[in-house]
Write a protein that holds these residues in place. Structure first.
Motif: not given
Length: 196
Positions: A161-176, A37-48
């Protein structure tokens, strides 16, 4: 090839943001436990912005790894990744180092539930790899790679590792979730594994 290049570029963004044992007679095998239970979440891949999710949110993400088994045999390298709950849109991004090298020599990216590709550092598509997946609670994803796809190395190390998210968008979110046997949020390399 255009689709593969797009996949590699998208995966590199996601992996770069978030994914910064014993021997047998026929194979060298190791198991790596991942912190639960240590999944990281990036709400917007263009941000920090980056958050580590709590227990249930990590499980619900579909990428919460619990461990990896690597088997370096005579003819194949087998990876078996275990999840708390494997989601249908989860992908893997793995790296290999060969024969004592410090740099990555090959990459493995899933492109569907049933197939992954092995790439060299120049992003050339070298091999297609069959995947077996069992989604849902205590899900499992397995890949069997011909050793020739990795250059027939005498020894390998594996990370990823493993990941899932909206990689088609420049502003998508990612779980990893990088496979890490420490509390540090980053991938751990296995020990060196000799071929069987």
């Amino acid at each position: 090839m255009r689709a593969v290049t797009r996949l590699v570029a998208s995966t590199a963004v996601a992996a770069g943001l978030v994914l910064s044992a014993g021997a047998t007679a026929h194979a060298d095998v190791t198991n790596v436990k991942d912190k639960a239970s240590d999944v990281g979440f990036v709400p917007d891949v263009s941000g920090d912005a980056y958050d580590v999710l709590g227990y249930q949110a990590s499980i619900d993400s579909g990428v919460d790894l619990r461990g990896m088994r690597v088997n370096h045999g005579d003819k194949t390298v087998t990876l078996r990744l275990k999840f708390a709950q494997l989601g249908p849109d989860t992908n893997i991004s793995m790296q290999f180092r060969s024969n004592g090298r410090r740099e990555v020599t090959h990459y493995l990216f899933s492109v569907s539930k049933r197939r992954a590709i092995v790439l060299d550092p120049e992003a050339s598509d070298t091999c297609s790899v069959p995947l077996k997946t069992r989604t849902g609670r205590k899900g499992v994803l397995s890949a069997t790679i011909k050793r020739s796809c990795l250059g027939n190395p005498e020894r390998i190390k594996v990370s990823g590792g493993a990941f899932a998210g909206d990689l088609a968008s420049e502003h998508g979110s990612v779980h990893a979730d990088p496979i890490s046997n420490t509390k540090v949020q980053g991938p751990s390399w296995t020990k060196w594994l000799k071929s069987g």
